[in-house]
Design a protein around this motif. Structure first.
Motif, PDB file in Angstrom:
ATOM      1  N   ILE A  24     -18.884  46.895 -50.450  1.00 29.70           N
ATOM      2  CA  ILE A  24     -19.848  45.347 -49.735  1.00 29.70           C
ATOM      3  C   ILE A  24     -19.768  44.468 -50.433  1.00 29.70           C
ATOM      4  N   VAL A  25     -19.325  43.466 -50.316  1.00 27.69           N
ATOM      5  CA  VAL A  25     -18.907  42.123 -50.905  1.00 27.69           C
ATOM      6  C   VAL A  25     -20.301  41.341 -50.944  1.00 27.69           C
ATOM      7  N   SER A  26     -21.359  41.448 -50.062  1.00 30.12           N
ATOM      8  CA  SER A  26     -22.576  40.534 -50.851  1.00 30.12           C
ATOM      9  C   SER A  26     -23.310  41.057 -49.481  1.00 30.12           C
ATOM     10  N   ARG A  27     -24.551  40.373 -49.293  1.00 29.12           N
ATOM     11  CA  ARG A  27     -25.442  40.939 -48.790  1.00 29.12           C
ATOM     12  C   ARG A  27     -26.507  39.622 -49.416  1.00 29.12           C
ATOM     13  N   ASP A  28     -26.540  38.388 -48.260  1.00 25.94           N
ATOM     14  CA  ASP A  28     -27.691  37.522 -48.295  1.00 25.94           C
ATOM     15  C   ASP A  28     -28.522  37.267 -47.207  1.00 25.94           C
ATOM     16  N   GLU A  29     -29.591  35.597 -46.859  1.00 26.99           N
ATOM     17  CA  GLU A  29     -30.240  35.742 -45.680  1.00 26.99           C
ATOM     18  C   GLU A  29     -29.714  36.385 -44.371  1.00 26.99           C
ATOM     19  N   CYS A 135     -30.735  50.720 -49.850  1.00 25.16           N
ATOM     20  CA  CYS A 135     -30.858  52.284 -48.610  1.00 25.16           C
ATOM     21  C   CYS A 135     -29.917  52.685 -49.406  1.00 25.16           C
ATOM     22  N   ASP A 136     -29.890  54.190 -49.532  1.00 22.01           N
ATOM     23  CA  ASP A 136     -28.426  54.964 -50.108  1.00 22.01           C
ATOM     24  C   ASP A 136     -27.506  54.495 -48.206  1.00 22.01           C
ATOM     25  N   VAL A 175     -28.665  47.358 -51.387  1.00 18.72           N
ATOM     26  CA  VAL A 175     -30.121  46.688 -52.481  1.00 18.72           C
ATOM     27  C   VAL A 175     -30.743  45.958 -51.412  1.00 18.72           C
ATOM     28  N   ALA A 176     -32.055  45.839 -51.203  1.00 15.60           N
ATOM     29  CA  ALA A 176     -32.541  44.887 -49.752  1.00 15.60           C
ATOM     30  C   ALA A 176     -32.018  43.337 -50.612  1.00 15.60           C
TER      31      ALA A 176
END
Length: 180
Positions: A24-29, A135-136, A175-176
Protein backbone atom coordinates in the motif's frame (compact mmCIF):
# COMPACT_ATOMS: atom_id res chain seq x y z
CA UNK A 1 4.21 1.85 4.11
CA UNK A 2 5.09 -1.79 4.58
CA UNK A 3 6.05 -4.01 1.64
CA UNK A 4 4.64 -7.54 1.73
CA UNK A 5 6.38 -10.54 0.20
CA UNK A 6 3.78 -12.63 -1.59
CA UNK A 7 4.27 -16.37 -2.05
CA UNK A 8 3.01 -18.58 -4.83
CA UNK A 9 0.62 -21.31 -3.77
CA UNK A 10 2.69 -24.52 -3.78
CA UNK A 11 0.07 -26.39 -5.84
CA UNK A 12 0.51 -23.84 -8.68
CA UNK A 13 4.19 -22.95 -9.11
CA UNK A 14 5.15 -20.19 -11.54
CA UNK A 15 7.08 -20.77 -14.76
CA UNK A 16 9.65 -17.95 -14.58
CA UNK A 17 8.39 -15.50 -11.95
CA UNK A 18 10.77 -15.61 -8.99
CA UNK A 19 9.12 -13.19 -6.56
CA UNK A 20 6.24 -10.78 -6.07
CA UNK A 21 5.97 -7.94 -3.58
CA UNK A 22 2.92 -5.81 -2.91
CA UNK A 23 2.44 -2.68 -0.89
CA UNK A 24 0.00 0.00 0.00
CA UNK A 25 1.84 3.09 -1.23
CA UNK A 26 -0.44 5.79 0.19
CA UNK A 27 -3.97 6.73 1.13
CA UNK A 28 -5.41 10.22 1.12
CA UNK A 29 -8.82 11.83 0.75
CA UNK A 30 -8.90 10.99 -2.97
CA UNK A 31 -7.04 7.74 -3.66
CA UNK A 32 -5.60 4.54 -2.26
CA UNK A 33 -2.41 3.79 -4.20
CA UNK A 34 -1.04 0.24 -4.49
CA UNK A 35 1.98 -1.34 -6.16
CA UNK A 36 2.91 -4.89 -7.09
CA UNK A 37 6.43 -5.74 -8.33
CA UNK A 38 6.98 -8.98 -10.24
CA UNK A 39 10.52 -10.32 -10.63
CA UNK A 40 11.18 -12.71 -13.51
CA UNK A 41 8.37 -11.37 -15.67
CA UNK A 42 9.78 -12.26 -19.12
CA UNK A 43 7.10 -14.92 -19.76
CA UNK A 44 4.24 -13.00 -18.14
CA UNK A 45 0.98 -12.84 -20.12
CA UNK A 46 -0.38 -9.30 -19.92
CA UNK A 47 -4.01 -8.81 -20.97
CA UNK A 48 -4.44 -6.51 -23.95
CA UNK A 49 -5.61 -2.95 -23.36
CA UNK A 50 -9.41 -2.91 -23.20
CA UNK A 51 -10.03 0.55 -21.74
CA UNK A 52 -11.64 1.37 -18.43
CA UNK A 53 -14.82 -0.40 -17.41
CA UNK A 54 -16.18 -3.06 -15.10
CA UNK A 55 -15.65 -6.69 -16.05
CA UNK A 56 -16.12 -10.00 -14.27
CA UNK A 57 -13.74 -12.97 -14.14
CA UNK A 58 -10.59 -10.87 -14.50
CA UNK A 59 -8.78 -13.50 -12.37
CA UNK A 60 -8.77 -15.91 -15.33
CA UNK A 61 -5.54 -14.23 -16.48
CA UNK A 62 -3.04 -11.82 -14.93
CA UNK A 63 -4.96 -9.81 -12.34
CA UNK A 64 -4.14 -7.95 -9.12
CA UNK A 65 -6.50 -8.02 -6.15
CA UNK A 66 -7.15 -6.24 -2.89
CA UNK A 67 -9.42 -7.56 -0.14
CA UNK A 68 -10.56 -5.29 2.72
CA UNK A 69 -12.40 -6.47 5.84
CA UNK A 70 -13.45 -3.60 8.09
CA UNK A 71 -12.85 -4.13 11.81
CA UNK A 72 -15.78 -5.51 13.75
CA UNK A 73 -17.59 -7.80 11.32
CA UNK A 74 -17.48 -10.56 8.74
CA UNK A 75 -18.35 -8.44 5.68
CA UNK A 76 -15.54 -7.54 3.29
CA UNK A 77 -14.94 -6.16 -0.18
CA UNK A 78 -12.78 -7.27 -3.09
CA UNK A 79 -11.20 -5.21 -5.86
CA UNK A 80 -9.92 -6.87 -9.05
CA UNK A 81 -7.59 -4.76 -11.15
CA UNK A 82 -6.31 -5.72 -14.59
CA UNK A 83 -3.45 -4.40 -16.73
CA UNK A 84 -6.15 -4.16 -19.46
CA UNK A 85 -7.60 -1.29 -17.33
CA UNK A 86 -10.73 -3.36 -16.65
CA UNK A 87 -11.72 -3.65 -13.01
CA UNK A 88 -14.32 -5.08 -10.67
CA UNK A 89 -15.40 -4.41 -7.08
CA UNK A 90 -17.58 -6.67 -4.97
CA UNK A 91 -19.09 -6.72 -1.49
CA UNK A 92 -19.48 -9.95 0.49
CA UNK A 93 -21.61 -10.30 3.63
CA UNK A 94 -19.44 -13.21 4.82
CA UNK A 95 -16.79 -15.52 3.37
CA UNK A 96 -17.79 -16.02 -0.29
CA UNK A 97 -21.42 -15.24 0.60
CA UNK A 98 -23.79 -12.48 -0.48
CA UNK A 99 -21.72 -11.17 -3.39
CA UNK A 100 -22.91 -7.89 -4.90
CA UNK A 101 -21.27 -5.25 -7.07
CA UNK A 102 -19.62 -2.60 -4.92
CA UNK A 103 -20.30 0.98 -6.05
CA UNK A 104 -17.41 3.22 -6.98
CA UNK A 105 -17.72 6.99 -7.53
CA UNK A 106 -15.14 6.83 -10.31
CA UNK A 107 -13.06 4.17 -11.97
CA UNK A 108 -9.74 2.92 -10.60
CA UNK A 109 -6.57 3.78 -12.47
CA UNK A 110 -4.25 0.95 -13.49
CA UNK A 111 -0.88 0.97 -15.25
CA UNK A 112 1.63 -1.78 -16.01
CA UNK A 113 5.28 -1.20 -16.87
CA UNK A 114 7.68 -3.93 -17.88
CA UNK A 115 11.44 -3.86 -17.66
CA UNK A 116 13.82 -6.50 -18.98
CA UNK A 117 13.41 -8.76 -15.93
CA UNK A 118 10.61 -7.24 -13.86
CA UNK A 119 7.17 -5.67 -14.14
CA UNK A 120 5.42 -3.11 -11.96
CA UNK A 121 1.67 -2.82 -11.67
CA UNK A 122 0.36 0.38 -10.09
CA UNK A 123 -3.27 0.92 -9.15
CA UNK A 124 -5.23 3.75 -7.59
CA UNK A 125 -8.65 3.06 -6.12
CA UNK A 126 -10.92 6.07 -5.46
CA UNK A 127 -11.34 6.68 -1.73
CA UNK A 128 -15.11 6.83 -2.11
CA UNK A 129 -15.11 3.12 -3.00
CA UNK A 130 -13.27 2.12 0.20
CA UNK A 131 -14.61 1.25 3.65
CA UNK A 132 -14.34 4.23 6.01
CA UNK A 133 -12.96 2.17 8.93
CA UNK A 134 -9.63 0.48 9.63
CA UNK A 135 -9.42 -2.80 7.74
CA UNK A 136 -7.57 -6.07 7.59
CA UNK A 137 -6.25 -6.31 4.04
CA UNK A 138 -5.27 -9.06 1.66
CA UNK A 139 -2.93 -8.22 -1.21
CA UNK A 140 -2.94 -10.92 -3.90
CA UNK A 141 -2.48 -11.59 -7.59
CA UNK A 142 -3.02 -14.23 -10.23
CA UNK A 143 -0.19 -14.35 -12.73
CA UNK A 144 -0.54 -16.11 -16.07
CA UNK A 145 2.62 -17.02 -17.93
CA UNK A 146 3.25 -18.50 -21.37
CA UNK A 147 1.56 -21.83 -21.97
CA UNK A 148 -1.39 -20.95 -19.74
CA UNK A 149 0.55 -21.53 -16.52
CA UNK A 150 -1.14 -19.71 -13.65
CA UNK A 151 0.28 -19.03 -10.21
CA UNK A 152 -1.67 -17.64 -7.27
CA UNK A 153 0.22 -15.20 -4.99
CA UNK A 154 -0.77 -14.06 -1.50
CA UNK A 155 0.78 -13.05 1.81
CA UNK A 156 -0.11 -16.55 3.03
CA UNK A 157 -1.85 -19.72 1.85
CA UNK A 158 -3.60 -21.54 4.71
CA UNK A 159 -5.47 -24.03 2.47
CA UNK A 160 -4.49 -26.91 0.15
CA UNK A 161 -5.94 -24.91 -2.75
CA UNK A 162 -5.65 -21.16 -3.37
CA UNK A 163 -8.40 -19.20 -1.63
CA UNK A 164 -7.81 -15.45 -1.43
CA UNK A 165 -11.11 -15.13 0.47
CA UNK A 166 -9.74 -17.02 3.48
CA UNK A 167 -9.65 -14.56 6.42
CA UNK A 168 -6.15 -15.86 7.25
CA UNK A 169 -4.96 -14.14 4.03
CA UNK A 170 -6.00 -10.71 5.37
CA UNK A 171 -2.83 -10.00 7.34
CA UNK A 172 -1.96 -6.51 6.09
CA UNK A 173 -3.60 -3.38 7.57
CA UNK A 174 -5.22 -0.39 5.95
CA UNK A 175 -5.85 2.46 8.35
CA UNK A 176 -8.71 4.83 7.66
CA UNK A 177 -7.63 8.41 7.00
CA UNK A 178 -7.83 10.71 9.99
CA UNK A 179 -10.87 12.99 10.07
CA UNK A 180 -10.12 16.63 9.39
Amino acid sequence: METHELTAHPAYPPLAVTSVTARIVSRDENWLRLRWRIEGSAKLVVPAFAGKGRADELWRTTCFELFLKPDGGTAYCEFNLSPSERWAAYDFSDRRDGMEDRPAPREPECTMRQGSSFAIFDAAIPSGALPERDCDAGLTCVLEEEGGIKSFWAIGHPQDQPDFHDPACFTARLVAPASA
